[in-house]
Design a protein around this motif. Sequence first.
Motif, PDB file in Angstrom:
ATOM      1  N   TYR A 180       0.856  -1.173  -0.269  1.00  0.00           N
ATOM      2  CA  TYR A 180      -0.033  -0.051   0.106  1.00  0.00           C
ATOM      3  C   TYR A 180       1.017   1.338  -0.101  1.00  0.00           C
ATOM      4  CZ  TYR A 180      -3.231  -3.555   1.857  1.00  0.00           C
ATOM      5  OH  TYR A 180      -3.840  -4.931   1.688  1.00  0.00           O
ATOM      6  N   ILE A 181       0.393   2.233  -0.388  1.00  0.00           N
ATOM      7  CA  ILE A 181       0.977   3.674  -0.653  1.00  0.00           C
ATOM      8  C   ILE A 181       0.273   4.519   0.473  1.00  0.00           C
ATOM      9  CG2 ILE A 181       1.425   5.769  -1.781  1.00  0.00           C
ATOM     10  CD1 ILE A 181       1.831   3.878  -4.167  1.00  0.00           C
ATOM     11  N   ASP A 182       0.910   5.198   1.379  1.00  0.00           N
ATOM     12  CA  ASP A 182       0.366   6.493   2.258  1.00  0.00           C
ATOM     13  C   ASP A 182       0.411   7.535   1.575  1.00  0.00           C
ATOM     14  OD1 ASP A 182      -0.612   8.131   4.280  1.00  0.00           O
ATOM     15  OD2 ASP A 182       0.890   7.326   5.776  1.00  0.00           O
ATOM     16  N   SER A 183      -0.980   8.292   1.204  1.00  0.00           N
ATOM     17  CA  SER A 183      -0.792   9.449   0.169  1.00  0.00           C
ATOM     18  C   SER A 183      -0.299  10.469   1.205  1.00  0.00           C
ATOM     19  CB  SER A 183      -1.910   9.638  -0.549  1.00  0.00           C
ATOM     20  OG  SER A 183      -3.035   9.891   0.338  1.00  0.00           O
ATOM     21  N   HIS A 184      -0.311  10.577   2.553  1.00  0.00           N
ATOM     22  CA  HIS A 184      -0.258  11.624   3.029  1.00  0.00           C
ATOM     23  C   HIS A 184       0.482  11.608   4.603  1.00  0.00           C
ATOM     24  CE1 HIS A 184      -1.896  16.093   3.544  1.00  0.00           C
ATOM     25  NE2 HIS A 184      -1.436  15.681   4.749  1.00  0.00           N
ATOM     26  N   PHE A 185       1.545  11.835   4.702  1.00  0.00           N
ATOM     27  CA  PHE A 185       2.452  11.790   6.120  1.00  0.00           C
ATOM     28  C   PHE A 185       3.349  12.957   6.246  1.00  0.00           C
ATOM     29  CE2 PHE A 185       5.673   9.341   3.896  1.00  0.00           C
ATOM     30  CZ  PHE A 185       6.789   9.653   4.806  1.00  0.00           C
ATOM     31  N   HIS A 186       3.567  13.257   7.568  1.00  0.00           N
ATOM     32  CA  HIS A 186       4.501  14.214   7.962  1.00  0.00           C
ATOM     33  C   HIS A 186       5.754  14.182   8.954  1.00  0.00           C
ATOM     34  CE1 HIS A 186       1.369  16.804   6.693  1.00  0.00           C
ATOM     35  NE2 HIS A 186       0.574  16.492   7.419  1.00  0.00           N
ATOM     36  N   ILE A 187       6.794  14.499   8.623  1.00  0.00           N
ATOM     37  CA  ILE A 187       7.725  14.535   9.571  1.00  0.00           C
ATOM     38  C   ILE A 187       8.019  16.013  10.252  1.00  0.00           C
ATOM     39  CG2 ILE A 187       8.659  12.491   8.895  1.00  0.00           C
ATOM     40  CD1 ILE A 187      10.941  14.022   7.363  1.00  0.00           C
ATOM     41  N   TRP A 188       8.558  15.995  11.403  1.00  0.00           N
ATOM     42  CA  TRP A 188       9.111  17.422  11.487  1.00  0.00           C
ATOM     43  C   TRP A 188      10.111  17.382  12.648  1.00  0.00           C
ATOM     44  CZ3 TRP A 188       3.541  17.231  11.919  1.00  0.00           C
ATOM     45  CH2 TRP A 188       3.142  16.519  12.996  1.00  0.00           C
ATOM     46  N   SER A 189      11.087  18.334  12.957  1.00  0.00           N
ATOM     47  CA  SER A 189      12.177  18.592  13.889  1.00  0.00           C
ATOM     48  C   SER A 189      11.784  19.841  14.377  1.00  0.00           C
ATOM     49  CB  SER A 189      13.659  18.572  13.070  1.00  0.00           C
ATOM     50  OG  SER A 189      14.683  18.765  14.001  1.00  0.00           O
ATOM     51  N   VAL A 230       4.337  15.271   3.116  1.00  0.00           N
ATOM     52  CA  VAL A 230       3.977  16.401   2.993  1.00  0.00           C
ATOM     53  C   VAL A 230       4.349  17.705   3.851  1.00  0.00           C
ATOM     54  CG1 VAL A 230       1.555  17.606   2.903  1.00  0.00           C
ATOM     55  CG2 VAL A 230       1.650  15.362   2.033  1.00  0.00           C
ATOM     56  N   GLN A 231       4.380  18.641   3.310  1.00  0.00           N
ATOM     57  CA  GLN A 231       5.123  20.079   4.091  1.00  0.00           C
ATOM     58  C   GLN A 231       4.012  20.118   5.373  1.00  0.00           C
ATOM     59  OE1 GLN A 231       1.749  22.390   3.709  1.00  0.00           O
ATOM     60  NE2 GLN A 231       3.657  23.443   4.485  1.00  0.00           N
ATOM     61  N   ALA A 232       4.768  20.725   6.429  1.00  0.00           N
ATOM     62  CA  ALA A 232       3.990  21.159   7.683  1.00  0.00           C
ATOM     63  C   ALA A 232       4.228  22.393   8.152  1.00  0.00           C
ATOM     64  CB  ALA A 232       4.283  20.072   8.817  1.00  0.00           C
ATOM     65  N   ALA A 233       5.232  23.127   7.295  1.00  0.00           N
ATOM     66  CA  ALA A 233       5.460  24.613   7.513  1.00  0.00           C
ATOM     67  C   ALA A 233       5.591  25.469   6.358  1.00  0.00           C
ATOM     68  CB  ALA A 233       6.881  24.827   8.210  1.00  0.00           C
ATOM     69  N   PRO A 234       5.250  26.601   6.329  1.00  0.00           N
ATOM     70  CA  PRO A 234       4.980  27.376   4.960  1.00  0.00           C
ATOM     71  C   PRO A 234       6.262  28.331   4.823  1.00  0.00           C
ATOM     72  CG  PRO A 234       3.877  28.469   7.115  1.00  0.00           C
ATOM     73  CD  PRO A 234       4.463  27.399   7.446  1.00  0.00           C
ATOM     74  N   THR A 235       7.262  27.392   4.598  1.00  0.00           N
ATOM     75  CA  THR A 235       8.670  28.024   4.317  1.00  0.00           C
ATOM     76  C   THR A 235       9.485  27.085   3.373  1.00  0.00           C
ATOM     77  OG1 THR A 235       9.766  26.554   6.067  1.00  0.00           O
ATOM     78  CG2 THR A 235       8.910  28.807   6.763  1.00  0.00           C
ATOM     79  N   ASP A 255      -2.190  10.711   7.683  1.00  0.00           N
ATOM     80  CA  ASP A 255      -1.976  11.901   8.324  1.00  0.00           C
ATOM     81  C   ASP A 255      -1.309  11.927   9.553  1.00  0.00           C
ATOM     82  OD1 ASP A 255      -2.045  14.931   8.518  1.00  0.00           O
ATOM     83  OD2 ASP A 255      -3.862  14.723   9.644  1.00  0.00           O
ATOM     84  N   TRP A 256      -0.332  10.904   9.606  1.00  0.00           N
ATOM     85  CA  TRP A 256       0.768  10.435  10.672  1.00  0.00           C
ATOM     86  C   TRP A 256       1.496  11.872  10.873  1.00  0.00           C
ATOM     87  CZ3 TRP A 256       1.301   7.745  14.863  1.00  0.00           C
ATOM     88  CH2 TRP A 256       2.809   7.476  15.239  1.00  0.00           C
ATOM     89  N   PRO A 257       1.960  12.204  11.747  1.00  0.00           N
ATOM     90  CA  PRO A 257       1.757  11.962  13.280  1.00  0.00           C
ATOM     91  C   PRO A 257       0.492  12.549  13.816  1.00  0.00           C
ATOM     92  CG  PRO A 257       3.623  13.253  13.411  1.00  0.00           C
ATOM     93  CD  PRO A 257       3.053  13.254  11.976  1.00  0.00           C
ATOM     94  N   VAL A 258      -0.113  13.611  12.863  1.00  0.00           N
ATOM     95  CA  VAL A 258      -1.246  14.526  13.586  1.00  0.00           C
ATOM     96  C   VAL A 258      -2.382  13.363  13.956  1.00  0.00           C
ATOM     97  CG1 VAL A 258      -3.005  16.116  13.017  1.00  0.00           C
ATOM     98  CG2 VAL A 258      -0.679  16.192  12.076  1.00  0.00           C
ATOM     99  N   LEU A 259      -2.552  12.253  13.312  1.00  0.00           N
ATOM    100  CA  LEU A 259      -3.369  11.270  13.656  1.00  0.00           C
ATOM    101  C   LEU A 259      -3.516  10.844  15.271  1.00  0.00           C
ATOM    102  CD1 LEU A 259      -5.281   8.894  12.996  1.00  0.00           C
ATOM    103  CD2 LEU A 259      -3.171   7.343  12.561  1.00  0.00           C
ATOM    104  N   ARG A 260      -2.458  10.983  15.650  1.00  0.00           N
ATOM    105  CA  ARG A 260      -2.181  10.525  17.224  1.00  0.00           C
ATOM    106  C   ARG A 260      -3.081  11.433  18.082  1.00  0.00           C
ATOM    107  NH1 ARG A 260       2.610  10.734  20.137  1.00  0.00           N
ATOM    108  NH2 ARG A 260       2.185   8.838  21.031  1.00  0.00           N
ATOM    109  N   CYS A 261      -3.362  12.686  17.629  1.00  0.00           N
ATOM    110  CA  CYS A 261      -4.340  13.651  18.173  1.00  0.00           C
ATOM    111  C   CYS A 261      -5.618  12.846  18.467  1.00  0.00           C
ATOM    112  CB  CYS A 261      -4.329  14.780  17.778  1.00  0.00           C
ATOM    113  SG  CYS A 261      -2.882  15.976  17.828  1.00  0.00           S
ATOM    114  N   ALA A 262      -6.025  12.052  17.549  1.00  0.00           N
ATOM    115  CA  ALA A 262      -7.293  11.548  17.662  1.00  0.00           C
ATOM    116  C   ALA A 262      -7.427  10.147  18.032  1.00  0.00           C
ATOM    117  CB  ALA A 262      -7.867  11.405  16.214  1.00  0.00           C
TER     118      ALA A 262
END
Length: 276
Positions: free
Chosen positions: A2-11, A51-56, A233-240
């Motif tokens: 399978y392909i996850d069409s939407h996940f994030h990472i951040w530092s 997918v991006q998580a910051a507008p820069t 939508d990992w890791p935002v998914l963790r909020c739910a």
Amino acid sequence: MYIDSHFHIWSLARGDYDWLTPQLPLIFRDFGVADWRAQFGQRGVSGGILVQAAPTGAETTFLLEQAERHADVVFGVVGWADFERDDAPARIQSLAADPRLVGLRPMLQDLADPAWITRPSIQPALQAMSSAALTLDALVRSVHLPYIDALAQRYPELTIVIDHAAKPAIATGHDRDAWVQGLRALAAYPSVYCKLSGLWTEAAHGAPVSVVEPWANAALDIFGVDRVLWGSDWPVLRCAGEAQEWFDCAMSIVASRGQDAVAKVFGANARRAYRV
């Protein structure tokens, strides 16, 4: 696979995630590709779209670097570019030269003007995206959908993906009619896709994942199994809730429409929408 069409990472040390604060304790820490793989690799997810998580611009550079390091599982990057700059078309053309960049995402939900994307000053950037065969990820709510409709009409060659099924107000249900009407209008354009992602976090806090089922089914009914993409939508998914709960719920919903639907929603559609 399978392909996850939407996940994030951040530092967090990068310092450009204005929305990410200690008030979101479940996700207020660093997340990398390895964290995502630990959650979804065991469920048969072979790769995904980062997918991006910051507008820069720095965020786009960071994600492309991570995609290079994890080329076996990061199939593409949806980055960010400043569409309002005078040299936006040239910058977009330059970014598109990197084959790892498959799309761009202005964070429309955070802008005060819901019609921002239709401003004349933004159109050269959108035309550049269309010419470069980059996909536009639309991070929107119901109020934005008429303006995305205008774009789909104006740029028929521009692939548009509606993130998180336009984030319907699942917790209250107050905008369901506008949401359905907006999605139906967009579904008339073959160039528009819809992501089955980010729904659980729009439900009331503590709501079971099953609450998203009628909304997910509505999105599938409207767009059909050929133009819906599954995303974590990992890791935002963790909020739910937990990754396994969302994956199993989405799989059950899609599988009820046949194994061909699973192959499309959990893979083939993402490859087509992002040209990967």
